[in-house]
Design a protein around this motif. Structure first.
Motif, mmCIF file in Angstrom:
data_model
loop_
_atom_site.group_PDB
_atom_site.id
_atom_site.type_symbol
_atom_site.label_atom_id
_atom_site.label_comp_id
_atom_site.label_asym_id
_atom_site.label_seq_id
_atom_site.Cartn_x
_atom_site.Cartn_y
_atom_site.Cartn_z
ATOM 1 N N ARG A 163 0.779 -1.392 0.133
ATOM 2 C CA ARG A 163 0.045 0.050 0.008
ATOM 3 C C ARG A 163 0.764 1.205 0.100
ATOM 4 N N THR A 164 2.045 1.170 0.498
ATOM 5 C CA THR A 164 2.910 2.366 0.414
ATOM 6 C C THR A 164 3.735 2.609 -0.932
ATOM 7 N N ASP A 165 3.615 3.773 -1.264
ATOM 8 C CA ASP A 165 3.925 4.003 -2.675
ATOM 9 C C ASP A 165 5.860 4.412 -2.725
ATOM 10 N N VAL A 166 6.079 4.929 -1.521
ATOM 11 C CA VAL A 166 7.475 5.397 -1.311
ATOM 12 C C VAL A 166 7.859 4.945 -0.166
ATOM 13 N N PHE A 167 8.945 4.188 0.261
ATOM 14 C CA PHE A 167 9.581 4.004 1.541
ATOM 15 C C PHE A 167 10.836 4.803 1.560
ATOM 16 N N VAL A 168 10.942 5.633 2.829
ATOM 17 C CA VAL A 168 12.076 6.020 3.056
ATOM 18 C C VAL A 168 12.703 5.417 4.578
ATOM 19 N N LEU A 362 13.400 16.377 3.560
ATOM 20 C CA LEU A 362 12.103 15.614 3.302
ATOM 21 C C LEU A 362 11.190 16.758 2.437
ATOM 22 N N ALA A 363 11.355 18.045 2.430
ATOM 23 C CA ALA A 363 10.520 18.841 1.597
ATOM 24 C C ALA A 363 10.906 18.558 0.212
ATOM 25 N N GLU A 364 11.932 18.352 -0.133
ATOM 26 C CA GLU A 364 12.439 18.053 -1.381
ATOM 27 C C GLU A 364 11.789 16.651 -1.890
ATOM 28 N N LEU A 365 11.897 15.692 -1.170
ATOM 29 C CA LEU A 365 11.448 14.308 -1.426
ATOM 30 C C LEU A 365 10.057 14.453 -1.524
ATOM 31 N N VAL A 366 9.027 14.960 -0.687
ATOM 32 C CA VAL A 366 7.798 14.901 -0.941
ATOM 33 C C VAL A 366 7.166 15.599 -2.358
ATOM 34 N N ALA A 367 7.804 16.697 -2.418
ATOM 35 C CA ALA A 367 7.685 17.516 -3.773
ATOM 36 C C ALA A 367 7.998 16.747 -5.086
ATOM 37 N N ARG A 368 9.335 16.078 -4.760
ATOM 38 C CA ARG A 368 9.364 15.214 -6.180
ATOM 39 C C ARG A 368 8.588 13.928 -6.324
ATOM 40 N N CYS A 369 8.383 13.396 -5.250
ATOM 41 C CA CYS A 369 7.381 12.068 -5.355
ATOM 42 C C CYS A 369 5.987 12.662 -5.694
ATOM 43 N N TRP A 370 5.555 13.622 -5.230
ATOM 44 C CA TRP A 370 4.203 14.012 -5.534
ATOM 45 C C TRP A 370 4.248 14.550 -7.017
ATOM 46 N N ASP A 371 5.139 15.328 -7.386
ATOM 47 C CA ASP A 371 5.333 15.450 -9.056
ATOM 48 C C ASP A 371 5.103 14.323 -9.780
ATOM 49 N N GLN A 372 5.916 13.300 -9.525
ATOM 50 C CA GLN A 372 6.020 12.114 -10.084
ATOM 51 C C GLN A 372 4.750 11.413 -10.086
ATOM 52 N N HIS A 373 4.097 11.299 -9.054
ATOM 53 C CA HIS A 373 2.725 10.470 -8.880
ATOM 54 C C HIS A 373 1.951 11.217 -9.788
ATOM 55 N N ARG A 374 1.535 12.568 -9.777
ATOM 56 C CA ARG A 374 0.627 13.207 -10.679
ATOM 57 C C ARG A 374 0.958 13.073 -12.079
ATOM 58 N N GLN A 375 2.222 12.859 -12.423
ATOM 59 C CA GLN A 375 2.607 12.879 -13.968
ATOM 60 C C GLN A 375 2.095 11.282 -14.306
ATOM 61 N N SER A 376 2.479 10.318 -13.531
ATOM 62 C CA SER A 376 2.024 8.965 -13.542
ATOM 63 C C SER A 376 0.766 8.840 -13.808
ATOM 64 N N SER A 377 -0.142 9.580 -12.819
ATOM 65 C CA SER A 377 -1.532 9.234 -12.876
ATOM 66 C C SER A 377 -2.116 10.065 -14.028
ATOM 67 N N THR A 378 -1.882 11.159 -14.608
ATOM 68 C CA THR A 378 -2.146 11.692 -15.734
ATOM 69 C C THR A 378 -1.805 10.919 -17.071
ATOM 70 N N VAL A 379 -0.664 10.529 -17.151
ATOM 71 C CA VAL A 379 -0.401 9.396 -18.310
ATOM 72 C C VAL A 379 -1.381 8.248 -18.280
ATOM 73 N N GLN A 380 -1.377 7.746 -17.192
ATOM 74 C CA GLN A 380 -2.350 6.525 -17.376
ATOM 75 C C GLN A 380 -3.871 6.851 -17.477
ATOM 76 N N ALA A 381 -4.261 8.011 -17.331
ATOM 77 C CA ALA A 381 -5.504 8.515 -17.302
ATOM 78 C C ALA A 381 -5.839 8.807 -18.607
ATOM 79 N N THR A 382 -4.704 9.297 -19.606
ATOM 80 C CA THR A 382 -4.951 9.520 -20.949
ATOM 81 C C THR A 382 -4.536 8.382 -21.975
ATOM 82 N N SER A 383 -3.933 7.402 -21.526
ATOM 83 C CA SER A 383 -3.641 6.155 -22.283
ATOM 84 C C SER A 383 -4.611 5.040 -22.589
#
Length: 383
Positions: A163-168, A362-383
């Motif tokens: 259920r976890t997307d990113v482990f740190v 921590l701030a950089e990690l959350v921002a980076r992972c959220w951007d990647q997650h949104r981009q991945s969700s967008t690609v999946q939604a349009t494919s």
């Protein structure tokens, strides 16, 4: 177009004392000041809860169970169910602080769950047999019951890790255990250490220091016993706990037991000590970093987090086994090499684990992972 910052929720297992995992939550709150808190239960005393800044976490049904204030850990079999009852529908990111079940929170596909792992459940995985021995549960009906519970916890723990997307992890040592336990990649962000609270001091006195809770796994006993072989060397011991009577029996005339001391006294002794001796197998280990922040070298057990926090040959030495003989040999070796340890360089090494560094990473990690997650969700939604 700049995307809006994600709505973040912070999840911690329980608030009962102010220790290493609570320091992580404290700094996560500083990074995300608007993020609400969730916890299975909150029994933090009024004297210790100042770091929460007046916040009261949303708690689970465990908070209201009989005798939970004193015995909440006994409800371990119910904790997987409890963490699954939290609703995070109003948030984009769930940031969990996990050493037990927090990584198993339920989130939707469009949400991001980042779990900062202090450790997988050690007493259910690699330390089960040690836990059973130390608890007197190696045989009998109670032993069978506990083993069944641990088996159930392992099954749930491994399944819920998906259920976890990113482990740190808080160290490479823990990251390796995450990979072994969950078969998942894991990043590392070292926990925050308040190095600024431990002022640098280059002048040292002629005594060694160890400071810890007096509990078996900290192995204060082997440090004290080692100094029976070193009658010309002085050891100062700070701390209290269940093992104090045992430590008193082992202490020779060159060992000074100070018991519990204030923060100011602990810092003063760390600043002046010739070296700090640390015999525990820790996932990270904050105390050796605090000693190094004072410019004090460390003589540490060369397993776990100490391999990452104590740089052998530059900021201290490692010994290979948790025995009095190995500790004594390491101290003799230190005596012959003491001049090579430069207090200013030791302090500089400790600053690698600062609060500011943790917040930034921590701030950089959350921002980076959220951007990647949104981009991945967008690609999946349009494919």
């Amino acid at each position: 177009m700049v995307s809006a910052a994600p709505r973040v929720a912070l999840l911690h297992e329980w608030f009962a004392s102010y220790a290493g995992s609570e320091r992580v939550v404290e700094q996560a709150m500083a990074v995300f000041p608007d993020a609400p808190l969730f916890a299975l239960c909150d029994f933090m005393s009024e004297q210790e809860r100042g770091f929460l800044g007046g916040r009261r976490p949303t708690t689970s049904f465990i908070q209201r169970l009989p005798f939970a204030k004193r015995k909440f850990r006994g409800y371990l079999p119910l904790m997987p169910l409890a963490v699954e009852q939290f609703c995070f529908d109003d948030f984009d990111v769930v940031l969990s602080s996990s050493h037990c079940v927090a990584h198993g929170a339920l989130t939707r596909a469009d949400q991001l769950h980042i779990s900062y792992v202090h450790s997988p459940i050690r007493y259910a995985w690699d330390l089960q047999h040690q836990y059973l021995r130390e608890s007197g549960l190696t045989w009998g009906l109670r032993s069978m019951l506990v083993r069944m519970i641990m088996h159930y916890m392992r099954l749930w723990d491994h399944a819920s890790a998906d259920r976890t997307d990113v482990f740190v992890a808080n160290s490479q040592y823990v990251a390796n255990r995450v990979r072994k336990t969950y078969r998942r990649p894991c990043e590392v962000i070292y926990p925050p250490v308040d190095v600024e609270a431990f002022a640098f001091q280059s002048d040292k006195d002629d005594y060694y220091l160890t400071a810890s809770r007096m509990v078996p796994y900290k192995r204060v006993d082997v440090v004290v016993e080692a100094f029976r072989q070193l009658p010309g060397k002085r050891l100062v011991v700070i701390g209290d706990g269940p093992d104090m009577k045992k430590i008193k029996r082992l202490a020779g005339p060159n060992v000074q037991l100070l018991g519990h001391q204030s923060f100011a006294e602990l810092r003063r002794h760390m600043q002046s000590a010739r070296a700090f001796v640390f015999a525990a197998d820790e996932d990270f280990g904050i105390t050796p970093v605090e000693a190094q922040a004072c410019g004090t070298p460390c003589i540490a057990y060369g397993v776990g987090g100490s391999l990452e926090t104590v740089a052998a040959g530059r900021t201290g030495l490692h010994f290979e086994q948790q025995t009095a003989d190995c500790v004594a040999d390491a101290i003799r070796r230190f005596e012959t090499e003491a001049d090579r340890f430069e207090p200013a360089a030791i302090r500089a090494h400790a600053e690698r684990f600062s609060i500011e560094r943790f917040r930034k990473e921590l701030a950089e990690l959350v921002a980076r992972c959220w951007d990647q997650h949104r981009q991945s969700s967008t690609v999946q939604a349009t494919s």
